[in-house]
Write a protein that holds these residues in place. Sequence first.
Motif, PDB file in Angstrom:
ATOM      1  N   ALA A  82       0.831  -1.201   0.000  1.00  0.00           N
ATOM      2  CA  ALA A  82       0.000   0.000   0.000  1.00  0.00           C
ATOM      3  C   ALA A  82       0.871   1.259   0.000  1.00  0.00           C
ATOM      4  N   ALA A  83       1.935   1.258   0.795  1.00  0.00           N
ATOM      5  CA  ALA A  83       2.830   2.413   0.838  1.00  0.00           C
ATOM      6  C   ALA A  83       3.539   2.605  -0.503  1.00  0.00           C
ATOM      7  N   GLN A  84       3.999   1.523  -1.103  1.00  0.00           N
ATOM      8  CA  GLN A  84       4.662   1.628  -2.405  1.00  0.00           C
ATOM      9  C   GLN A  84       3.674   2.072  -3.487  1.00  0.00           C
ATOM     10  N   GLY A  85       2.447   1.587  -3.396  1.00  0.00           N
ATOM     11  CA  GLY A  85       1.415   2.015  -4.343  1.00  0.00           C
ATOM     12  C   GLY A  85       1.107   3.497  -4.204  1.00  0.00           C
ATOM     13  N   ALA A  86       1.050   3.983  -2.950  1.00  0.00           N
ATOM     14  CA  ALA A  86       0.806   5.413  -2.722  1.00  0.00           C
ATOM     15  C   ALA A  86       1.955   6.244  -3.272  1.00  0.00           C
ATOM     16  N   ILE A  87       3.174   5.777  -3.077  1.00  0.00           N
ATOM     17  CA  ILE A  87       4.336   6.505  -3.592  1.00  0.00           C
ATOM     18  C   ILE A  87       4.299   6.550  -5.119  1.00  0.00           C
ATOM     19  N   ALA A  88       4.059   5.416  -5.751  1.00  0.00           N
ATOM     20  CA  ALA A  88       4.043   5.363  -7.216  1.00  0.00           C
ATOM     21  C   ALA A  88       2.897   6.197  -7.785  1.00  0.00           C
ATOM     22  N   THR A  89       1.712   6.051  -7.211  1.00  0.00           N
ATOM     23  CA  THR A  89       0.552   6.798  -7.701  1.00  0.00           C
ATOM     24  C   THR A  89       0.759   8.295  -7.520  1.00  0.00           C
ATOM     25  N   GLY A  90       1.237   8.699  -6.355  1.00  0.00           N
ATOM     26  CA  GLY A  90       1.475  10.114  -6.104  1.00  0.00           C
ATOM     27  C   GLY A  90       2.518  10.702  -7.036  1.00  0.00           C
ATOM     28  N   CYS A  91       3.577   9.948  -7.288  1.00  0.00           N
ATOM     29  CA  CYS A  91       4.650  10.423  -8.159  1.00  0.00           C
ATOM     30  C   CYS A  91       4.141  10.612  -9.598  1.00  0.00           C
TER      31      CYS A  91
END
Length: 108
Positions: A82-91
């Motif tokens: 979830a944290a990696q998904g948030a980072i990728a989506t936000g970027c």
Amino acid sequence: MAIVQCPGCSKSISNKNTVCPNCQMQLGEMTAEQIERLASRKRISKQQKFINHSFLALILFLGGFFYMYWRQPEPGSLQMMAAQGAIATGCVWYLVNRVILIYLKKKK
């Protein structure tokens, strides 16, 4: 007869039209200065919308990053994904919004 953009809906119309056939905006009773001012407000409003989206994307990116930094979830866990998904989506969201903002500023 020239083709211009309607200040209300940004669709192409004839400069001879007194009413936009798409959004029914009364163009006949507006001066050129009023039309330009309305188009400028609409452009600024659109830019502000994308700036707000950029801030939301940045918050999502930083939220995922700080969660990974402070909580240090186990590799492969749901929290880590979830944290990696948030980072990728936000970027990606942030970069796309910045490209759109650059395009809108050059379009001026």
